[in-house]
Design an enzyme around this catalytic site. Structure first.
Site, PDB file in Angstrom:
ATOM      1  N   ASP A 482       0.827  -1.204   0.000  1.00  0.00           N
ATOM      2  CA  ASP A 482       0.000   0.000   0.000  1.00  0.00           C
ATOM      3  C   ASP A 482       0.865   1.259   0.000  1.00  0.00           C
ATOM      4  O   ASP A 482       2.065   1.210   0.325  1.00  0.00           O
ATOM      5  CB  ASP A 482      -0.938  -0.010   1.214  1.00  0.00           C
ATOM      6  CG  ASP A 482      -2.286   0.631   0.907  1.00  0.00           C
ATOM      7  OD1 ASP A 482      -2.380   1.391  -0.071  1.00  0.00           O
ATOM      8  OD2 ASP A 482      -3.249   0.369   1.664  1.00  0.00           O
ATOM      9  N   ASP A 552     -10.587   2.310  -3.709  1.00  0.00           N
ATOM     10  CA  ASP A 552     -11.118   1.961  -2.390  1.00  0.00           C
ATOM     11  C   ASP A 552     -12.638   1.914  -2.395  1.00  0.00           C
ATOM     12  O   ASP A 552     -13.256   1.418  -1.449  1.00  0.00           O
ATOM     13  CB  ASP A 552     -10.653   2.980  -1.345  1.00  0.00           C
ATOM     14  CG  ASP A 552      -9.204   2.784  -0.938  1.00  0.00           C
ATOM     15  OD1 ASP A 552      -8.632   1.721  -1.253  1.00  0.00           O
ATOM     16  OD2 ASP A 552      -8.640   3.689  -0.299  1.00  0.00           O
TER      17      ASP A 552
END
Length: 740
Positions: A482, A552
């Site tokens: 990430d 997301d």
């Protein structure tokens, strides 16, 4: 006296209007050079690309488009006459790779400043060599020893051309590179072009834009230190008033760079189209010492005469075979479960083990534990940078959980964010100088974290070593890598002021180096590129990662449009798509488990819902659809994608079809937003099947009309079509077609 225009090649003293016939031996090659016309020609997969050395020794484009015969006439490169005293020949003559100098006004490919203040750079042809499917042309400034090797490659299967430049300083003093592009693409002169590109923001990535190309310049870029959600380094240019998915000329390109980038689409005074892309020149400066080189990113370009749908399929095939680390035959992506929505930061061994059991029961193949397992990580305020297992949560380390996951016939994956640090961490307290910063200035935090300066060797070594140690001592098959903020204060105070802006290059180079070394030492480990969603997706990062996280936003309806835009540039193989909880956090929208699954089954399927809240019916539906997905996974991930009906622009319907490479299977996904006024669902016409092959149709979920045959020819399914029974709000159905 300095002459900018040396005597041209003797063979060009008489104007040449056509390309000479190519010998039969040359016809077998994808790249060849004609000594008489001084034209380089590249041919592959129904594409021809040609350029040559013109009368002033500069490289000039000749042709890029649908393949022409080897003996077809092509115009010889020759400088255009000045259009006026304000539009001189250097400005109006198209160029393959132009330095800023000699009266050039369009976007240059290369701009430098010499120590004496000179900023004029004019690049002339020196030599070339051909090595199979790669061409290297050396050009040099007309006075100073600045050399540029221009690299060209062509993929025989797709006709996609890769271009990049290697700039070398052979003078005795440093030079400052202020702008360096990988390439300039030139399109045939016309006034009927439109540009497509991808924009977005966090939770709203991959929005396809379209606009007419008009005089002036359109700039696509990221100044954020990474690829960004705001723009993606991909473009497509269509010609004609009414181009569509399956017809019309399309030129397209994608830049392979994961740092700050820029693509300029420019129509000049004479309506010539130029596309120049490479490093973003904003805040850029690379001091090139004598004897040193700077290599630009790669800029890939392709052409389709069958519309933007075929352009996407060409690019998908190229990514699968030539870009992804497992190419040319990447493994199908496994069905995954990720624990984030179930537990967020509150991970521990018992809770993760219980989730793993539930995930295994529905057919999941990879279990991934997300954030919260390391350091003093209880929320997003602390712990980043301290990559040791939290003993309160995992008293015996990760091994018991990993063993549990393996006992359930799943492999194990783990979330990491290696490039970031919380100020509340042992690492930052020990090394506050390791972050990007300007001394004496505020250090802007994003998500309570700062960006480690990966350009520093000590930081690079730290990141590589802790990841290597983690993988060496645990049976980890997958890293979800990430990256949750963009750059600010991009200073590098440990080096001289003139060298600090090199951070834009060296950071990304070191990122690639870490990924490459990890893959070499741990060849079984797969990696996902995630950056607060789709903030770092490009052909550069895809050389080292196996999949990406597009957004997301996992709302199943929003994802239809997000995934639609994504597939214009990137293959569904890498497009992770999760089934998450309903109603979702994004829009508080309620959709069925089946709707969420079929939305996600158009890419690489994952489950991210809190399984602790599911009922028996949810588990039963999930198990059935995961099993069905495994039966079409190869087709969805590696087949040819047809976007039959777009979900954009308020469309009530969305339809995609994937066809296997051997045309023996197709998977059809249909979605309805809302029924209106009792109208039936529009008939669906398939594409890409073998017209003479008989295909049997079976339901994955939902129904076709009662009069639909159980089997028929490919011609029937494409010409007659099928009627899907969908009525209501947020409804869905999916079917598979198998050759008999």
């Amino acid at each position: 006296m300095l002459h900018r225009h040396p005597l041209r090649h003797a063979a060009l003293l008489i104007p040449i209007a056509i390309l000479a016939a190519v010998s039969s031996a040359q016809k077998a090659d994808s790249i060849h050079y004609d000594e008489h016309t001084r034209i380089f020609r590249m041919d592959a997969a129904d594409v021809t690309y040609a350029f040559g050395v013109n009368n002033v020794e500069e490289l000039e484009p000749v042709y890029w488009g649908r393949a022409v015969a080897a003996n077809d006439p092509l115009p010889a490169p020759h400088t255009m006459p000045e259009a006026s005293s304000n539009d001189s020949a250097p400005t109006v003559t198209p160029k393959e790779y132009a330095g800023w100098g000699g009266g050039l006004y369009p976007e240059p490919a290369l701009k430098v400043t010499f120590p004496d203040g000179n900023r004029d750079l004019v690049l002339h042809y020196v030599s070339h060599k051909i090595n199979g499917d790669e061409l290297i042309i050396t050009v040099k400034d007309i006075e100073r020893a600045v050399f540029v090797d221009l690299h060209y490659s062509i993929d025989p299967a797709t006709g996609i051309i890769g271009r990049w430049a290697v700039i070398e300083n052979k003078t005795s003093t440093p030079i400052m590179i202020e702008a360096a592009a990988a390439a300039t693409w030139n399109l045939p002169r016309d006034t009927d072009y439109s540009l497509r590109y991808l924009t977005g923001r966090w939770a709203g990535e991959w929005q396809l834009q379209k606009q007419a190309i008009l005089p002036g310049e359109t700039v696509l870029q990221s100044k954020r230190g990474s690829t960004s959600h705001q723009n993606n380094p991909w473009f497509a240019i269509e010609r004609g008033e009414h181009p569509d998915e399956e017809s019309g000329d399309v030129w397209f390109g994608a830049l392979a760079w994961s740092g700050s980038w820029r693509i300029s689409v420019e129509q000049d005074q004479l309506q010539q189209i130029r596309v120049t892309g490479g490093f973003n020149p904003f805040d850029f400066g690379y001091k090139l010492a004598p004897g040193k080189q700077l290599e630009t990113p790669k800029f890939f370009g392709g052409y389709s005469h069958e519309g933007i749908g075929e352009a996407s399929r060409i690019l998908h095939r190229f990514e699968l075979t030539k870009v992804l680390p497992q190419g040319p035959m990447p493994k199908p992506r496994p069905v995954i479960y990720n624990s984030w929505e179930a537990t967020e930061f509150h991970v521990d061994e018992p809770g993760q083990s219980a989730l793993a059991e539930k995930a295994a029961s529905i057919g999941v193949e990879r279990f991934i534990m997300d954030d919260g397992w390391f350091g003093q990580r209880k929320d997003d305020h602390a712990g980043l940078g301290d990559w040791y297992v939290n003993k309160e949560k995992f008293p015996n380390g990760l091994k018991p959980l990993i063993d549990k996951v393996h006992s359930l016939n799943m492999d194990f994956g783990l979330w990491v964010e290696p490039e970031m640090v919380n100020p509340d961490s042992d690492l930052y307290r020990k090394h506050p100088d390791w972050v990007l910063n300007f001394p004496g200035r505020p250090r802007t935090e994003g998500r309570n974290q700062l960006v480690l300066n990966l350009a520093r060797k000590d930081v690079r070594d730290y990141v590589y070593n802790f990841l290597d140690d983690l993988l060496s001592h645990n049976q980890i098959a997958f890293l979800k890598w990430d990256y949750n903020r963009n750059w600010s204060e991009p200073g590098w105070p440990a080096v001289a002021p003139d060298d600090q802006k090199e951070v834009y290059v060296e950071y990304t180079r070191n990122l690639y180096g870490i990924l490459a070394e990890l893959r070499a030492k741990h060849p079984g480990v797969e990696i996902e590129s995630c950056a607060s969603g789709g903030g770092r997706v490009d052909l550069g990062i895809l050389r080292y990662t196996d999949e990406v996280w597009p957004s997301d936003n996992t709302d199943a309806f929003d994802r239809l449009r997000i995934q639609d835009g994504f597939t214009y540039a990137y293959t569904p193989e890498v497009m992770m798509a999760w089934v998450t909880d309903s109603p979702g956090w994004t829009n508080n929208r309620t959709t069925s488990v089946a709707y969420r699954f079929l939305s996600s089954m158009q890419g690489s399927l994952g489950v991210g819902a809190n399984l602790n809240k599911w009922g028996p019916e949810d588990f039963a539906t999930a198990k059935q659809l995961i099993e069905a997905y495994k039966g079409i996974r190869e087709t969805v991930q590696h087949g040819s994608l047809y976007r039959l009906v777009s979900p954009r622009d308020g469309s009530e319907t969305s339809v995609t079809e994937s066809v296997s490479s051997d045309k023996k299977q197709a998977a059809l996904f249909t979605f309805l937003h809302s029924s209106t006024m009792n109208y039936p669902y529009p008939r669906v016409f398939l594409r890409g099947l073998d017209p003479k092959t008989t295909y049997a149709v079976t339901s994955i979920y939902g129904r076709l009309s009662k009069d639909t045959p159980t089997s028929a020819s490919g011609s029937y399914w494409m010409s007659h079509g099928v009627d899907v029974e969908l009525k209501g709000d947020f409804q869905t159905a999916a079917f598979r077609f198998d050759a008999k």
